[in-house]
Design a protein around this motif. Structure first.
Motif, PDB file in Angstrom:
ATOM      1  N   MET A   1       0.834  -1.213   0.000  1.00  0.00           N
ATOM      2  CA  MET A   1       0.000   0.000   0.000  1.00  0.00           C
ATOM      3  C   MET A   1       0.865   1.258   0.000  1.00  0.00           C
ATOM      4  N   GLY A   2       1.927   1.244   0.790  1.00  0.00           N
ATOM      5  CA  GLY A   2       2.815   2.404   0.831  1.00  0.00           C
ATOM      6  C   GLY A   2       3.440   2.699  -0.519  1.00  0.00           C
ATOM      7  N   LEU A   3       3.856   1.647  -1.224  1.00  0.00           N
ATOM      8  CA  LEU A   3       4.423   1.842  -2.569  1.00  0.00           C
ATOM      9  C   LEU A   3       3.385   2.416  -3.527  1.00  0.00           C
ATOM     10  N   ASN A   4       2.151   1.929  -3.433  1.00  0.00           N
ATOM     11  CA  ASN A   4       1.091   2.453  -4.295  1.00  0.00           C
ATOM     12  C   ASN A   4       0.809   3.920  -4.007  1.00  0.00           C
ATOM     13  N   TYR A   5       0.782   4.282  -2.737  1.00  0.00           N
ATOM     14  CA  TYR A   5       0.553   5.689  -2.392  1.00  0.00           C
ATOM     15  C   TYR A   5       1.706   6.555  -2.896  1.00  0.00           C
ATOM     16  N   TRP A   6       2.900   6.046  -2.761  1.00  0.00           N
ATOM     17  CA  TRP A   6       4.055   6.797  -3.216  1.00  0.00           C
ATOM     18  C   TRP A   6       4.025   6.963  -4.731  1.00  0.00           C
ATOM     19  N   LEU A   7       3.681   5.894  -5.451  1.00  0.00           N
ATOM     20  CA  LEU A   7       3.590   5.970  -6.909  1.00  0.00           C
ATOM     21  C   LEU A   7       2.488   6.926  -7.352  1.00  0.00           C
ATOM     22  N   ALA A   8       1.451   7.052  -6.538  1.00  0.00           N
ATOM     23  CA  ALA A   8       0.371   7.990  -6.846  1.00  0.00           C
ATOM     24  C   ALA A   8       0.750   9.408  -6.433  1.00  0.00           C
ATOM     25  N   ASP A   9       1.965   9.601  -5.963  1.00  0.00           N
ATOM     26  CA  ASP A   9       2.500  10.894  -5.542  1.00  0.00           C
ATOM     27  C   ASP A   9       1.734  11.467  -4.355  1.00  0.00           C
ATOM     28  N   MET A  10       1.300  10.569  -3.493  1.00  0.00           N
ATOM     29  CA  MET A  10       0.621  10.981  -2.264  1.00  0.00           C
ATOM     30  C   MET A  10       1.644  10.932  -1.140  1.00  0.00           C
ATOM     31  N   ILE A  11       2.360  12.017  -0.983  1.00  0.00           N
ATOM     32  CA  ILE A  11       3.423  12.066   0.020  1.00  0.00           C
ATOM     33  C   ILE A  11       2.845  12.708   1.280  1.00  0.00           C
ATOM     34  N   TYR A  12       2.497  11.872   2.200  1.00  0.00           N
ATOM     35  CA  TYR A  12       1.963  12.296   3.492  1.00  0.00           C
ATOM     36  C   TYR A  12       2.846  11.624   4.530  1.00  0.00           C
ATOM     37  N   ILE A  13       2.351  10.627   5.188  1.00  0.00           N
ATOM     38  CA  ILE A  13       3.153   9.856   6.139  1.00  0.00           C
ATOM     39  C   ILE A  13       3.626   8.552   5.505  1.00  0.00           C
ATOM     40  N   TYR A  14       3.230   8.306   4.269  1.00  0.00           N
ATOM     41  CA  TYR A  14       3.479   7.020   3.617  1.00  0.00           C
ATOM     42  C   TYR A  14       4.955   6.661   3.464  1.00  0.00           C
ATOM     43  N   PRO A  15       5.852   7.569   3.107  1.00  0.00           N
ATOM     44  CA  PRO A  15       7.272   7.180   3.045  1.00  0.00           C
ATOM     45  C   PRO A  15       7.833   6.743   4.404  1.00  0.00           C
ATOM     46  N   VAL A  16       7.378   7.388   5.469  1.00  0.00           N
ATOM     47  CA  VAL A  16       7.827   7.004   6.813  1.00  0.00           C
ATOM     48  C   VAL A  16       7.289   5.618   7.155  1.00  0.00           C
ATOM     49  N   GLN A  17       6.014   5.376   6.818  1.00  0.00           N
ATOM     50  CA  GLN A  17       5.433   4.059   7.068  1.00  0.00           C
ATOM     51  C   GLN A  17       6.160   2.982   6.258  1.00  0.00           C
ATOM     52  N   LEU A  18       6.471   3.298   5.029  1.00  0.00           N
ATOM     53  CA  LEU A  18       7.161   2.357   4.160  1.00  0.00           C
ATOM     54  C   LEU A  18       8.542   2.012   4.715  1.00  0.00           C
ATOM     55  N   ALA A  19       9.313   3.019   5.089  1.00  0.00           N
ATOM     56  CA  ALA A  19      10.651   2.786   5.643  1.00  0.00           C
ATOM     57  C   ALA A  19      10.572   2.004   6.954  1.00  0.00           C
ATOM     58  N   THR A  20       9.589   2.326   7.780  1.00  0.00           N
ATOM     59  CA  THR A  20       9.419   1.628   9.053  1.00  0.00           C
ATOM     60  C   THR A  20       9.063   0.161   8.824  1.00  0.00           C
ATOM     61  N   ALA A  21       8.172  -0.095   7.877  1.00  0.00           N
ATOM     62  CA  ALA A  21       7.782  -1.481   7.573  1.00  0.00           C
ATOM     63  C   ALA A  21       8.972  -2.285   7.055  1.00  0.00           C
ATOM     64  N   ILE A  22       9.788  -1.673   6.232  1.00  0.00           N
ATOM     65  CA  ILE A  22      10.982  -2.373   5.720  1.00  0.00           C
ATOM     66  C   ILE A  22      11.946  -2.676   6.870  1.00  0.00           C
ATOM     67  N   LEU A  23      12.131  -1.724   7.757  1.00  0.00           N
ATOM     68  CA  LEU A  23      12.985  -1.935   8.933  1.00  0.00           C
ATOM     69  C   LEU A  23      12.448  -3.095   9.776  1.00  0.00           C
ATOM     70  N   LEU A  24      11.148  -3.117  10.000  1.00  0.00           N
ATOM     71  CA  LEU A  24      10.545  -4.195  10.787  1.00  0.00           C
ATOM     72  C   LEU A  24      10.693  -5.549  10.097  1.00  0.00           C
ATOM     73  N   MET A  25      10.617  -5.561   8.763  1.00  0.00           N
ATOM     74  CA  MET A  25      10.805  -6.809   8.017  1.00  0.00           C
ATOM     75  C   MET A  25      12.230  -7.335   8.190  1.00  0.00           C
ATOM     76  N   LEU A  26      13.186  -6.429   8.231  1.00  0.00           N
ATOM     77  CA  LEU A  26      14.584  -6.829   8.388  1.00  0.00           C
ATOM     78  C   LEU A  26      14.855  -7.437   9.756  1.00  0.00           C
ATOM     79  N   ALA A  27      14.036  -7.074  10.733  1.00  0.00           N
ATOM     80  CA  ALA A  27      14.196  -7.612  12.085  1.00  0.00           C
ATOM     81  C   ALA A  27      12.913  -8.340  12.485  1.00  0.00           C
TER      82      ALA A  27
END
Length: 149
Positions: free
Chosen positions: A100-126
């Motif tokens: 969902m975060g990637l879709n929002y980013w691709l739609a150029d909806m820059i709100y909190i989505y990049p932070v959520q995306l980075a956080t989710a990736i960090l959580l996946m790594l751990a």
């Protein structure tokens, strides 16, 4: 277990829960506001920042089926939030949140989505630490205890 491991086992679940609250809040807000994606489709089509393949997706997949997406998006956000808050199906919830975060980013909806995306990736790594304080880990511990008896 060393102090770094113990700290990670506490920190990552807190981050997971905070991310879950964020997704849940957004889904709840969209449900309360009667979310409608139909206004976003033309906006993405005219946007110069979105890639052409994503514009085609918005035009040919999302555009004709806005009614379905009006249900899928808020409920998807709610379910991702609930999964992350409770720790039920953490891995699928993180994958869905990243999608969902990637879709929002691709739609150029820059709100909190990049932070959520980075956080989710960090959580996946751990992921092992992320799942530490969760319903899944409680069930797993209970099964192990039952098997010992």
């Amino acid at each position: 277990m060393n102090i770094i491991q113990k700290g990670a086992n506490i920190l990552f679940p807190i981050i997971r829960i905070a991310l879950g609250v964020s997704w849940f809040y957004q889904g709840w807000f969209k449900l309360q506001a009667n979310f409608d994606i139909s206004g976003l489709v033309p906006s993405v089509l005219m946007n110069t920042d979105s890639p052409d393949w994503y514009k085609a997706f918005m035009e040919h997949v999302v555009g004709p089926y806005t009614g379905i997406f009006n249900i899928l998006i808020p409920w998807g956000e709610l379910l991702v939030g609930l999964g992350l808050i409770t720790g039920i199906l953490v891995y699928p919830a993180l994958i869905s949140g990243i999608f969902m975060g990637l879709n929002y980013w691709l739609a150029d909806m820059i709100y909190i989505y990049p932070v959520q995306l980075a956080t989710a990736i960090l959580l996946m790594l751990a992921i092992n630490q992320t799942k530490h304080l969760s319903v899944e880990s409680l069930i797993r511990r209970k099964k192990r205890a039952e098997n010992r008896i």
